[in-house]
Write an enzyme that holds these catalytic residues in place. Structure first.
Site, mmCIF file in Angstrom:
data_model
loop_
_atom_site.group_PDB
_atom_site.id
_atom_site.type_symbol
_atom_site.label_atom_id
_atom_site.label_comp_id
_atom_site.label_asym_id
_atom_site.label_seq_id
_atom_site.Cartn_x
_atom_site.Cartn_y
_atom_site.Cartn_z
ATOM 1 N N ARG A 224 27.176 -40.143 4.481
ATOM 2 C CA ARG A 224 26.051 -41.060 4.666
ATOM 3 C C ARG A 224 26.496 -42.504 4.454
ATOM 4 N NH1 ARG A 224 21.327 -42.273 1.166
ATOM 5 N NH2 ARG A 224 19.814 -43.270 2.531
ATOM 6 N N HIS B 24 26.161 -45.526 7.095
ATOM 7 C CA HIS B 24 25.472 -46.777 6.750
ATOM 8 C C HIS B 24 26.398 -47.984 6.861
ATOM 9 C CE1 HIS B 24 21.513 -45.442 4.765
ATOM 10 N NE2 HIS B 24 21.948 -44.489 5.553
ATOM 11 N N ASN C 174 19.008 -48.120 2.176
ATOM 12 C CA ASN C 174 20.221 -47.789 1.425
ATOM 13 C C ASN C 174 19.935 -46.739 0.369
ATOM 14 O OD1 ASN C 174 19.304 -48.550 -1.074
ATOM 15 N ND2 ASN C 174 20.582 -50.328 -1.272
ATOM 16 N N HIS D 246 23.415 -33.734 8.830
ATOM 17 C CA HIS D 246 22.294 -33.309 7.986
ATOM 18 C C HIS D 246 22.366 -31.828 7.636
ATOM 19 C CE1 HIS D 246 19.700 -37.079 9.105
ATOM 20 N NE2 HIS D 246 20.753 -37.369 8.374
ATOM 21 N N ASP E 2 19.104 -28.837 4.659
ATOM 22 C CA ASP E 2 19.444 -27.609 5.375
ATOM 23 C C ASP E 2 19.348 -26.458 4.368
ATOM 24 O OD1 ASP E 2 20.451 -25.668 7.046
ATOM 25 O OD2 ASP E 2 22.522 -26.405 6.974
HETATM 26 C C1 HEM Z 1 19.906 -39.890 13.612
HETATM 27 C C2 HEM Z 1 19.474 -40.835 12.825
HETATM 28 C C3 HEM Z 1 19.469 -40.662 11.340
HETATM 29 C C4 HEM Z 1 18.423 -40.850 10.506
HETATM 30 C C5 HEM Z 1 17.041 -41.317 10.897
HETATM 31 C C6 HEM Z 1 18.861 -40.513 9.183
HETATM 32 C C7 HEM Z 1 18.071 -40.583 8.059
HETATM 33 C C8 HEM Z 1 18.404 -40.066 6.829
HETATM 34 C C9 HEM Z 1 17.545 -40.041 5.695
HETATM 35 C C10 HEM Z 1 16.142 -40.609 5.646
HETATM 36 C C11 HEM Z 1 18.210 -39.422 4.694
HETATM 37 C C12 HEM Z 1 17.718 -39.163 3.284
HETATM 38 C C13 HEM Z 1 18.170 -40.268 2.373
HETATM 39 C C14 HEM Z 1 17.698 -40.068 0.973
HETATM 40 O O1 HEM Z 1 16.495 -39.966 0.761
HETATM 41 O O2 HEM Z 1 18.541 -40.008 0.073
HETATM 42 C C15 HEM Z 1 19.494 -39.057 5.204
HETATM 43 C C16 HEM Z 1 20.452 -38.393 4.486
HETATM 44 C C17 HEM Z 1 21.720 -38.141 4.957
HETATM 45 N N1 HEM Z 1 22.241 -38.587 6.143
HETATM 46 FE FE1 HEM Z 1 21.201 -39.299 7.705
HETATM 47 N N2 HEM Z 1 20.164 -40.134 9.221
HETATM 48 C C18 HEM Z 1 20.586 -40.212 10.522
HETATM 49 C C19 HEM Z 1 21.860 -39.972 10.969
HETATM 50 C C20 HEM Z 1 22.924 -39.669 10.158
HETATM 51 C C21 HEM Z 1 24.303 -39.694 10.575
HETATM 52 C C22 HEM Z 1 24.793 -40.104 11.950
HETATM 53 C C23 HEM Z 1 25.037 -39.305 9.503
HETATM 54 C C24 HEM Z 1 26.524 -39.186 9.358
HETATM 55 C C25 HEM Z 1 27.342 -38.951 10.359
HETATM 56 C C26 HEM Z 1 24.099 -38.998 8.436
HETATM 57 C C27 HEM Z 1 24.433 -38.486 7.212
HETATM 58 C C28 HEM Z 1 23.534 -38.178 6.210
HETATM 59 C C29 HEM Z 1 23.853 -37.371 5.044
HETATM 60 C C30 HEM Z 1 25.170 -36.654 4.776
HETATM 61 C C31 HEM Z 1 22.711 -37.357 4.247
HETATM 62 C C32 HEM Z 1 22.548 -36.685 2.877
HETATM 63 C C33 HEM Z 1 22.973 -37.650 1.800
HETATM 64 C C34 HEM Z 1 22.992 -37.068 0.415
HETATM 65 O O3 HEM Z 1 22.425 -36.023 0.161
HETATM 66 O O4 HEM Z 1 23.613 -37.711 -0.467
HETATM 67 N N3 HEM Z 1 22.834 -39.273 8.860
HETATM 68 N N4 HEM Z 1 19.603 -39.464 6.504
HETATM 69 C C1 LIG Z 2 19.599 -50.198 -2.832
HETATM 70 O O1 LIG Z 2 18.592 -51.161 -2.746
HETATM 71 C C2 LIG Z 2 17.727 -51.176 -3.838
HETATM 72 C C3 LIG Z 2 16.650 -52.209 -3.557
HETATM 73 O O2 LIG Z 2 15.994 -51.893 -2.369
HETATM 74 C C4 LIG Z 2 18.515 -51.487 -5.123
HETATM 75 O O3 LIG Z 2 17.654 -51.461 -6.225
HETATM 76 C C5 LIG Z 2 19.613 -50.452 -5.290
HETATM 77 O O4 LIG Z 2 20.404 -50.754 -6.409
HETATM 78 C C6 LIG Z 2 20.481 -50.388 -4.047
HETATM 79 N N1 LIG Z 2 21.418 -49.268 -4.165
HETATM 80 C C7 LIG Z 2 22.743 -49.434 -4.213
HETATM 81 C C8 LIG Z 2 23.570 -48.206 -4.252
HETATM 82 O O5 LIG Z 2 23.248 -50.529 -4.238
#
Ligand code: HEM
Ligand SMILES: *[C@@H]1O[C@H](CO)[C@@H](O)[C@H](O)[C@H]1NC(C)=O
Ligand SMILES: *[C@@H]1O[C@H](CO)[C@@H](O)[C@H](O)[C@H]1NC(C)=O
Length: 328
Positions: A70, A74, A99, A197, A248
């Site tokens: 992720r 980003h 972020n 995901h 998942d």
């Molecule tokens: C298609 C558009 C995408 C959207 C809208 C999206 C959105 C999100 C959101 C909302 C989360 C949850 C974040 C949280 O609440 O912590 C997430 C998690 C994640 N995303 Fe995406 N994502 C997208 C594409 C991708 C891509 C392209 C990758 C990497 C190649 C990716 C990798 C991940 C991973 C691995 C997580 C899990 C992170 C964790 O558990 O630490 N995502 N994503």
């Molecule tokens: C992400 O942004 C929030 C504010 O929106 C901040 O408080 C947080 O520390 C940031 N996270 C990281 C990993 O820098």
């Protein structure tokens, strides 16, 4: 249309924005100057140094692959893979809403510290992220899943506004497709990269609107399989829930194809996951991705492409000494 390598970015985002406007499509120089083994002469052990930090960290933390994947996304998506996401401080990408819960930064710091000990001032933070991500995802396979082109340099700025250029999890298919297309990524890349995901979790904040206020009408998204919707409601109990749910279910840590089976069964957790089956071309690719060999090959190709978007190379940017701050 591809943009020529952009100049030193010391002048900030204004110049870049202007260039983008002039050139209409701002997909950047797709990896000109990147190559596999870029550090072969200057830091021959660079890849094993990163791996020797990342693999033990992945062994100790099964969620590391998700965090780094992720983080890499980003870093790359808003302004190119230039380690801009790693910069600390107010007004940076890290400070942008999307972020939320970025992790794995300590592992990047450790990898960079090891690189600096062996090869001071040589290997960029952007490359450290690209390598560590590949290594963390590969760890469970015991072999490297894709080759990483290197030679990226680190940007000297990071803009909070860029963090908001990430796709929103509530996008419907055409908007999602366009957001990837603007970065030079096609539907095949979108489907393959969404397979990330198969790892990790999401905050309920991104799920609850589908459960309680779908499209503003107070209901549940009719496309979510009803049993799964009830399961999600049990975990994201209200719009205010701060829980994190597995993206998942049953296979949180396995980099496998179960994500594609889940979305085919209308068990995608984000709207952007579900909508991949609402388009004929994407749905056909989702079917193809059920095959592990095809998924791994497609993912490798697309993440290499993502990793080459808008990179800084040659004398652009800098090799940051500390990934969290620009050199002074
Ligand atoms: C298609 C558009 C995408 C959207 C809208 C999206 C959105 C999100 C959101 C909302 C989360 C949850 C974040 C949280 O609440 O912590 C997430 C998690 C994640 N995303 Fe995406 N994502 C997208 C594409 C991708 C891509 C392209 C990758 C990497 C190649 C990716 C990798 C991940 C991973 C691995 C997580 C899990 C992170 C964790 O558990 O630490 N995502 N994503
Ligand atoms: C992400 O942004 C929030 C504010 O929106 C901040 O408080 C947080 O520390 C940031 N996270 C990281 C990993 O820098
Ligand atoms: C990485 O670890 C392996 C196994 O412990 C070791 O043989 C190798 O020398 C290490 N490489 C570097 C560059 O530190």
């Amino acid at each position: 249309m591809r943009m020529a390598p952009r100049g030193s970015n010391g002048s900030g985002g204004g110049t870049k924005l202007l260039l983008c406007l002039l050139l209409v499509a701002c997909t950047g120089a797709a990896g000109q100057g990147l190559r596999v083994g870029f550090y072969q002469q200057s830091c021959p052990d660079a890849e094993s140094i990163v791996r020797n930090v990342t693999w033990p960290a992945a062994a100790a933390d099964p969620s590391l692959a998700a965090k780094l994947l992720r983080l890499f996304f980003h870093d790359c998506f808003p302004q190119g893979c230039d380690a801009s996401v790693l910069l600390d401080g107010r007004g940076t990408e890290k400070a942008a809403g999307p972020n939320l819960s970025l992790g794995g930064l300590e592992v990047i710091d450790a990898a960079k510290a090891a690189l600096e000990r062996s090869c001071p001032g040589t290997v960029s933070c952007a490359d450290a992220v690209a390598l560590a991500t590949r290594d963390a995802v590969s760890f469970q396979f015991g072999r490297l899943l894709w080759q990483v082109e290197t030679g990226r340099r680190d940007s000297r700025f990071s803009d909070e506004a860029d963090g908001t250029k990430l796709p929103n999890p509530e996008y419907v298919f055409p908007i999602l497709r366009d957001s990837f297309a603007r970065r030079g990524l096609g539907v095949a890349d979108l489907v393959a990269l969404s397979g990330a995901h198969t790892l990790g979790r999401t905050t309920c904040m991104f799920v609850s609107p589908r459960l309680y206020t779908f499209q503003g009408n107070g209901g549940v998204d009719p496309f979510i399989e009803p049993r799964y919707a009830r399961e999600l409601m049990g975990q994201c109990t209200s719009m205010a829930s701060a829980n994190r749910v597995v993206m998942d279910p049953g296979s949180e840590f396995a980099f496998d194809t179960s994500y594609y089976r889940a979305i085919k069964a209308n068990r995608g957790v984000l709207l952007t996951d579900s909508v991949l089956t609402h388009d004929d071309e994407a749905a056909r690719l989702v079917d193809e991705m059920q095959d592990l060999g095809k998924f791994l090959a497609a993912f490798a190709a697309s993440i290499q492409k993502m990793g080459a978007m808008d990179v800084l190379t040659g004398s652009q940017g800098e090799i940051r000494r500390n990934c969290r701050v620009v050199n002074y």
